[in-house]
Structures are given as C-alpha cells and as structure tokens.
Design an enzyme around this catalytic site. Structure first.
Site, PDB file in Angstrom:
ATOM      1  N   GLY A 266     -35.137  28.213 -22.623  1.00 25.72           N
ATOM      2  CA  GLY A 266     -35.272  26.756 -22.662  1.00 25.72           C
ATOM      3  C   GLY A 266     -34.019  25.976 -22.318  1.00 25.72           C
ATOM      4  O   GLY A 266     -34.094  24.869 -21.795  1.00 25.72           O
TER       5      GLY A 266
ATOM      6  N   ASP B 263     -31.660  24.137 -26.330  1.00 25.15           N
ATOM      7  CA  ASP B 263     -32.501  23.021 -25.887  1.00 25.15           C
ATOM      8  C   ASP B 263     -32.876  22.102 -27.050  1.00 25.15           C
ATOM      9  O   ASP B 263     -32.717  20.889 -26.967  1.00 25.15           O
ATOM     10  CB  ASP B 263     -33.760  23.549 -25.172  1.00 25.15           C
ATOM     11  CG  ASP B 263     -34.514  24.619 -25.959  1.00 25.15           C
ATOM     12  OD1 ASP B 263     -34.118  24.960 -27.098  1.00 25.15           O
ATOM     13  OD2 ASP B 263     -35.525  25.134 -25.416  1.00 25.15           O
TER      14      ASP B 263
ATOM     15  N   GLY C 275     -34.900  24.690 -37.583  1.00 24.22           N
ATOM     16  CA  GLY C 275     -33.529  25.157 -37.784  1.00 24.22           C
ATOM     17  C   GLY C 275     -33.424  26.659 -38.006  1.00 24.22           C
ATOM     18  O   GLY C 275     -32.325  27.206 -38.014  1.00 24.22           O
TER      19      GLY C 275
ATOM     20  N   ASP D 202     -40.714  24.349 -22.408  1.00 24.59           N
ATOM     21  CA  ASP D 202     -42.010  24.769 -21.889  1.00 24.59           C
ATOM     22  C   ASP D 202     -43.127  24.648 -22.905  1.00 24.59           C
ATOM     23  O   ASP D 202     -42.914  24.547 -24.103  1.00 24.59           O
ATOM     24  CB  ASP D 202     -41.939  26.233 -21.447  1.00 24.59           C
ATOM     25  CG  ASP D 202     -41.980  27.189 -22.652  1.00 24.59           C
ATOM     26  OD1 ASP D 202     -41.161  27.000 -23.583  1.00 24.59           O
ATOM     27  OD2 ASP D 202     -42.821  28.098 -22.681  1.00 24.59           O
TER      28      ASP D 202
ATOM     29  N   ARG E 278     -41.338  23.639 -17.323  1.00 26.89           N
ATOM     30  CA  ARG E 278     -39.873  23.734 -17.426  1.00 26.89           C
ATOM     31  C   ARG E 278     -39.177  22.987 -16.289  1.00 26.89           C
ATOM     32  O   ARG E 278     -38.049  22.532 -16.438  1.00 26.89           O
ATOM     33  CB  ARG E 278     -39.419  25.197 -17.379  1.00 26.89           C
ATOM     34  CG  ARG E 278     -39.829  26.044 -18.563  1.00 26.89           C
ATOM     35  CD  ARG E 278     -39.049  27.360 -18.535  1.00 26.89           C
ATOM     36  NE  ARG E 278     -39.604  28.362 -19.432  1.00 26.89           N
ATOM     37  CZ  ARG E 278     -39.343  28.464 -20.720  1.00 26.89           C
ATOM     38  NH1 ARG E 278     -38.555  27.585 -21.293  1.00 26.89           N
ATOM     39  NH2 ARG E 278     -39.863  29.428 -21.453  1.00 26.89           N
TER      40      ARG E 278
HETATM   41  P1  IMP Z   1     -36.768  26.227 -34.772  1.00 25.85           P
HETATM   42  O1  IMP Z   1     -36.427  27.630 -35.143  1.00 25.85           O
HETATM   43  O2  IMP Z   1     -37.967  25.722 -35.524  1.00 25.85           O
HETATM   44  O3  IMP Z   1     -35.608  25.275 -34.868  1.00 25.85           O
HETATM   45  O4  IMP Z   1     -37.318  26.271 -33.312  1.00 25.85           O
HETATM   46  C1  IMP Z   1     -36.542  26.182 -32.230  1.00 25.85           C
HETATM   47  C2  IMP Z   1     -37.274  26.701 -31.012  1.00 25.85           C
HETATM   48  O5  IMP Z   1     -38.670  26.319 -31.001  1.00 25.85           O
HETATM   49  C3  IMP Z   1     -36.684  26.069 -29.795  1.00 25.85           C
HETATM   50  O6  IMP Z   1     -35.599  26.848 -29.313  1.00 25.85           O
HETATM   51  C4  IMP Z   1     -37.847  26.014 -28.847  1.00 25.85           C
HETATM   52  O7  IMP Z   1     -37.929  27.238 -28.147  1.00 25.85           O
HETATM   53  C5  IMP Z   1     -39.057  25.877 -29.718  1.00 25.85           C
HETATM   54  N1  IMP Z   1     -39.508  24.465 -29.805  1.00 25.85           N
HETATM   55  C6  IMP Z   1     -39.484  23.672 -30.904  1.00 25.85           C
HETATM   56  N2  IMP Z   1     -39.962  22.463 -30.641  1.00 25.85           N
HETATM   57  C7  IMP Z   1     -40.308  22.465 -29.335  1.00 25.85           C
HETATM   58  C8  IMP Z   1     -40.873  21.457 -28.460  1.00 25.85           C
HETATM   59  O8  IMP Z   1     -41.166  20.296 -28.821  1.00 25.85           O
HETATM   60  N3  IMP Z   1     -41.079  21.853 -27.174  1.00 25.85           N
HETATM   61  C9  IMP Z   1     -40.777  23.099 -26.714  1.00 25.85           C
HETATM   62  N4  IMP Z   1     -40.249  24.051 -27.499  1.00 25.85           N
HETATM   63  C10 IMP Z   1     -40.002  23.744 -28.804  1.00 25.85           C
HETATM   64 MG    MG Z   2     -35.181  27.874 -27.625  1.00 28.85          MG
END
Ligand code: IMP
Ligand code: MG
Length: 180
Positions: free
Chosen positions: A43, A99, A104, A158, A164
């Site tokens: 991403g 991205d 978190g 994506d 993307r």
């Molecule tokens: P976390 O572990 O919940 O912080 O998720 C982070 C990952 O989820 C990111 O690196 C993205 O790959 C994916 N992600 C979270 N929100 C989105 C979104 O709105 N669009 C696309 N990918 C997302």
């Molecule tokens: Mg990611």
C-alpha cells in the site's frame, strides 16, 4: 457485497502538497543522520515513491511486508515478515513509510519486529491516520492527513488489489440494490 468508487476525499494536488511538506519536515529532522526508509508493501509504494523523491537528505530504502492477521477475533500470534528487509538495520535511523494507520495493530507489530534488529532509532511516517478507529496507542511522528472512519482507496491503497493506481484518494461505497 458489491462496492463502487465514491467521492474524492483527497485530490492529487492536495496529496502532492502535503507529501512535499512532510518531506521538508523529514529532511530537517534527519539532516546529518543515517536515514533508512522502510516502505511497507504494497500500500505504501506510491507514497514512498513520491516522498523519497521530495527529500533533500541522503537516504537508503528497503521494503518489508508483514503477515496480516485479519479479524480481531484471530488470536494475535508472534508477528512475522512475509518479506524482511535485505539491508542491516543495526545503528540505522529507520523511518517506516506506511499508507494508513487504522486500529494500530499492524504498526505495533511492525515496530517491535524492526526494533528487534537494533536500529539507532525507529519513527513512523504515515500518509493517512484513521484516528477514531485506534485500538492500541502508537505514536505517528509524521502524519499526512487525519481522515474519518471510511474505507478509502487510491494512491497505493486497494480494495481486493484494485484502485491502487488512482492518483487521488476516494471513499469506497457499498453498491445497494435499487429495489428494496
Ligand atoms: P491496522 O492494523 O488496523 O492499523 O490496519 C492497517 C492496515 O489495514 C493498513 O496497512 C491497510 O493495509 C489496511 N487498511 C486499513 N484501512 C484501510 C482503508 O481504508 N483502505 C485500504 N486499506 C486499509
Ligand atoms: Mg498496509
């Protein structure tokens, strides 16, 4: 459920201007240091490409990919790289280029994986911060935009490997049946 591309959240021009500002801040802070950009695949690839070209300090770059654990119901195991960095991180000033930070959990795991490789410092540069979705605290040293709780695509992000390539960031909308 089917989805369609919704309204623009951030235009290509808005992204370009903010990436330039972020690169200026990073260039100021990392002058005279040993900057290693760690781009998180896939991403962050487009963000990384624009960010590194706007930097005014020397840097190296490498790429990592980490296993994603899917839903919150999945027990959190030991985090694992699906692609580790090729270069040594020992005594480097590592800047993670991501991205988006959502709950978190991903960045928390990634930081601990990188920290275990004895860098001098680790900091995070994330283009998007979905702050209201945060489940675990994580500092974001360089954050591009705080965005609302919506699923966004474009500029590297994506949905099922689609979108993307879009130069802007748009909200993905569920496509509802017209006859209900
Ligand atoms: P976390 O572990 O919940 O912080 O998720 C982070 C990952 O989820 C990111 O690196 C993205 O790959 C994916 N992600 C979270 N929100 C989105 C979104 O709105 N669009 C696309 N990918 C997302
Ligand atoms: Mg990611």
């Amino acid at each position: 459920m089917e989805y369609r591309l919704g309204p623009t959240l951030l235009s290509a021009a808005e992204i370009r201007a903010r990436v330039r500002e972020m690169a200026q801040a990073i260039s100021r802070d990392y002058a005279g240091r040993d900057l290693l950009l760690i781009c998180v695949l896939k991403g962050a690839a487009i963000f990384w490409a624009d960010l590194c070209r706007a930097l005014q300090v020397p840097c190296q770059s490498d790429f990592v990919a980490i296993e994603s654990y899917g839903e919150a119901t999945t027990p959190l195991g030991k985090p694992r790289f699906t692609k580790a960095a090729d270069v040594s991180l020992v005594e480097r000033d590592v800047l993670i280029v991501e991205d988006i930070i959502d709950t978190g959990h991903t960045i928390l795991r990634l930081r601990s994986l990188l920290q275990a490789q004895s860098p001098r410092s680790v900091a995070l540069c994330a283009l998007l911060d979905k702050a209201e979705r945060r489940e675990v605290e994580t500092p974001i040293e360089y954050a591009g935009f705080v965005i609302p709780d919506a699923f966004v695509v474009g500029y590297g992000l994506d949905y099922a490997q689609q979108y993307r390539h879009l130069p802007h960031i748009a909200i993905l909308e569920p496509l509802r049946a017209t006859h209900e």
